[in-house]
Design an enzyme around this catalytic site. Structure first.
Site, PDB file in Angstrom:
ATOM      1  N   TYR A 287      22.248  29.357 -11.418  1.00 49.64           N
ATOM      2  CA  TYR A 287      22.498  28.568 -12.625  1.00 49.64           C
ATOM      3  C   TYR A 287      22.163  29.325 -13.908  1.00 49.64           C
ATOM      4  O   TYR A 287      22.635  28.965 -14.988  1.00 49.64           O
ATOM      5  CB  TYR A 287      21.683  27.265 -12.592  1.00 49.64           C
ATOM      6  CG  TYR A 287      22.137  26.274 -11.548  1.00 49.64           C
ATOM      7  CD1 TYR A 287      23.286  26.483 -10.794  1.00 49.64           C
ATOM      8  CD2 TYR A 287      21.409  25.122 -11.306  1.00 49.64           C
ATOM      9  CE1 TYR A 287      23.697  25.578  -9.836  1.00 49.64           C
ATOM     10  CE2 TYR A 287      21.816  24.199 -10.350  1.00 49.64           C
ATOM     11  CZ  TYR A 287      22.964  24.440  -9.616  1.00 49.64           C
ATOM     12  OH  TYR A 287      23.357  23.528  -8.665  1.00 49.64           O
TER      13      TYR A 287
ATOM     14  N   LYS B 244      19.691  31.366   2.577  1.00 49.90           N
ATOM     15  CA  LYS B 244      20.789  31.850   3.405  1.00 49.90           C
ATOM     16  C   LYS B 244      20.607  33.356   3.627  1.00 49.90           C
ATOM     17  O   LYS B 244      21.433  34.182   3.224  1.00 49.90           O
ATOM     18  CB  LYS B 244      22.130  31.546   2.747  1.00 49.90           C
ATOM     19  CG  LYS B 244      22.555  30.085   2.840  1.00 49.90           C
ATOM     20  CD  LYS B 244      22.944  29.696   4.259  1.00 49.90           C
ATOM     21  CE  LYS B 244      24.282  30.304   4.655  1.00 49.90           C
ATOM     22  NZ  LYS B 244      24.642  29.946   6.060  1.00 49.90           N
TER      23      LYS B 244
ATOM     24  N   ASP C 235      22.088  25.534   5.206  1.00 50.79           N
ATOM     25  CA  ASP C 235      23.105  24.673   5.803  1.00 50.79           C
ATOM     26  C   ASP C 235      22.547  23.926   7.013  1.00 50.79           C
ATOM     27  O   ASP C 235      22.864  22.749   7.234  1.00 50.79           O
ATOM     28  CB  ASP C 235      24.356  25.467   6.170  1.00 50.79           C
ATOM     29  CG  ASP C 235      24.072  26.710   7.001  1.00 50.79           C
ATOM     30  OD1 ASP C 235      22.903  27.144   7.065  1.00 50.79           O
ATOM     31  OD2 ASP C 235      25.022  27.271   7.576  1.00 50.79           O
TER      32      ASP C 235
ATOM     33  N   ASP D 206      19.210  21.756  -5.505  1.00 50.69           N
ATOM     34  CA  ASP D 206      20.027  20.736  -6.147  1.00 50.69           C
ATOM     35  C   ASP D 206      20.754  19.907  -5.084  1.00 50.69           C
ATOM     36  O   ASP D 206      20.760  18.667  -5.119  1.00 50.69           O
ATOM     37  CB  ASP D 206      21.041  21.425  -7.067  1.00 50.69           C
ATOM     38  CG  ASP D 206      21.684  20.481  -8.065  1.00 50.69           C
ATOM     39  OD1 ASP D 206      21.478  19.255  -7.969  1.00 50.69           O
ATOM     40  OD2 ASP D 206      22.416  20.970  -8.939  1.00 50.69           O
TER      41      ASP D 206
ATOM     42  N   ASP E 111      19.479  15.936  -3.506  1.00 52.25           N
ATOM     43  CA  ASP E 111      20.376  14.787  -3.635  1.00 52.25           C
ATOM     44  C   ASP E 111      20.656  14.174  -2.269  1.00 52.25           C
ATOM     45  O   ASP E 111      20.720  12.943  -2.122  1.00 52.25           O
ATOM     46  CB  ASP E 111      21.693  15.202  -4.292  1.00 52.25           C
ATOM     47  CG  ASP E 111      21.609  15.198  -5.812  1.00 52.25           C
ATOM     48  OD1 ASP E 111      20.520  14.918  -6.345  1.00 52.25           O
ATOM     49  OD2 ASP E 111      22.622  15.492  -6.467  1.00 52.25           O
TER      50      ASP E 111
END
Length: 370
Positions: A143, A194, A227, A251, A255
């Site tokens: 970001y 990852k 994942d 993020d 959520d």
């Protein structure tokens, strides 16, 4: 009584002022019933600041945020400002606060209140008693990395660029927050990245492991690909205690975890900076939900997430864990009685307004406090 604890209140846009009104009533209750008074100053952030000053936050407001003990924010944004340039949108005010206050650790608890277990999209047995803390790195990663942007290639195609970048110090400081939190909870940290396809993930895994081996051997550490963590949150969420991860994956995972609890509108968050020489951290507290412009001004919003955000401030900034527990217990009691705002309405429950939910929570506080 001297005002020895300072808060900058930024109600923001949409339902922000309505939910903040109820949080301020709880703050006032603390002053009257618990012998602690908070010095409050109110200012603008988001679309309201654009309307008043032509920018999503002013330098003066940022300066105030740097000087107070903590910032309590409602919500920012709305369709009124959707057509503004990207760097002038209401959300840029919040991003500027996070960046300039160096609020690198975002704490998002995912707690399923027993009364709301049936509101989750998962079976009750998977979510009842759920209590996860997600620690998201907030000021680095994709970001904020450079280079970034959209460019036109020689053949006329367009290419979007964002850069995922982390340094040793950025990783270690957020991992340290996670390990310290785990020591006060169930003593387990799951670090997500990852590392199988991203060099930044390899670095993340290596540095978290090094920090663990040097300073936190007493804490159980598990590494998990992000994942897989997303899948495990749906498959068996109660296996997790503290999850620490980068800005992008944090993020997404936070959520997802929020929705396991039954309502995004029920959850608070804290964004913390590094401790100074006295141990004090800059901090910003806000509900996870957005500005919900579709119900703004209708006295229909759920104030509990904002009130619980204040409870997090009591716990992490003001070192008042007993008072934080009291606020959290009051929220549970109100829900156990079947009171619901529209976002968490269930069959057989009583639908109430923002104000009535605030009234009920204040009554529960007084009852619990004796």
């Amino acid at each position: 009584m001297p005002a020895n604890k300072s808060l900058l209140v930024l109600p923001g846009d949409g339902i922000g002022p309505e939910v903040m009104r109820e949080a301020k009533r709880v703050i006032d209750w603390m002053g009257k019933k618990r012998a602690v008074r908070f010095e409050l100053e109110e200012d603008l952030c988001g679309g309201c600041a654009i309307d008043a000053h032509g920018m999503p936050i002013t330098d003066d407001t940022v300066k105030k945020a740097q000087q107070v003990d903590a910032v309590l924010l409602g919500a920012v944004g709305g369709p009124k400002w959707d057509n503004l340039p990207f760097d002038q949108k209401p959300e840029r005010g919040l991003l500027r606060l996070r960046k300039e206050m160096d609020l690198f650790a975002n704490l998002r608890p995912a707690v399923c209140f027993p009364a709301l277990a049936d509101a989750s999209s998962l079976k009750r047995e998977l979510v009842e008693g759920l209590d996860i803390m997600i620690v998201r790195e907030l000021t680095g990663g994709v970001y904020f990395g450079t280079p970034r942007g959209i460019e036109t290639l020689p053949d006329g195609q367009r290419r979007g660029i964002n850069t995922q970048v982390y340094t040793t110090n950025e990783i270690r400081r957020v991992a340290s927050v996670a390990f310290e939190l785990a020591r006060k909870r169930r003593n387990k940290v799951t670090s997500c990245e990852k590392a199988n396809v991203m060099e930044s993930g390899v670095l993340w895994r290596e540095e978290v492991q090094k920090l663990h081996d040097e300073q936190y051997k007493d804490v159980e550490l598990q590494h998990m690909y992000a994942d897989n963590a997303a899948m495990q949150l749906v498959r068996n969420p109660k296996q997790f205690d503290v999850i620490v991860t980068d800005n992008l994956f944090g993020d997404i995972l936070s959520d997802e975890a929020a929705m396991l609890t039954g309502s995004l509108g029920m959850l608070p968050s804290a964004s913390l900076g590094a401790p100074d020489a006295t141990g004090k951290r800059k901090a910003l507290y806000e509900p996870v939900h957005g500005s919900a412009p579709d119900i703004a001004g209708q006295n229909a919003a759920n104030p509990i997430a904002t009130i619980l955000s204040f409870a997090m401030a009591l716990r992490y900034t003001f070192d008042m864990p007993d008072e934080a527990d009291l606020v959290e217990k009051a929220a549970k009691e109100v829900l156990d009685k079947g009171l619901r705002t529209g976002d968490i309405m269930q069959k057989g429950a009583a639908k109430v307004s923002t104000t009535v939910m605030g009234d009920s929570l204040l009554m529960a506080l007084s009852k619990l406090a004796g």
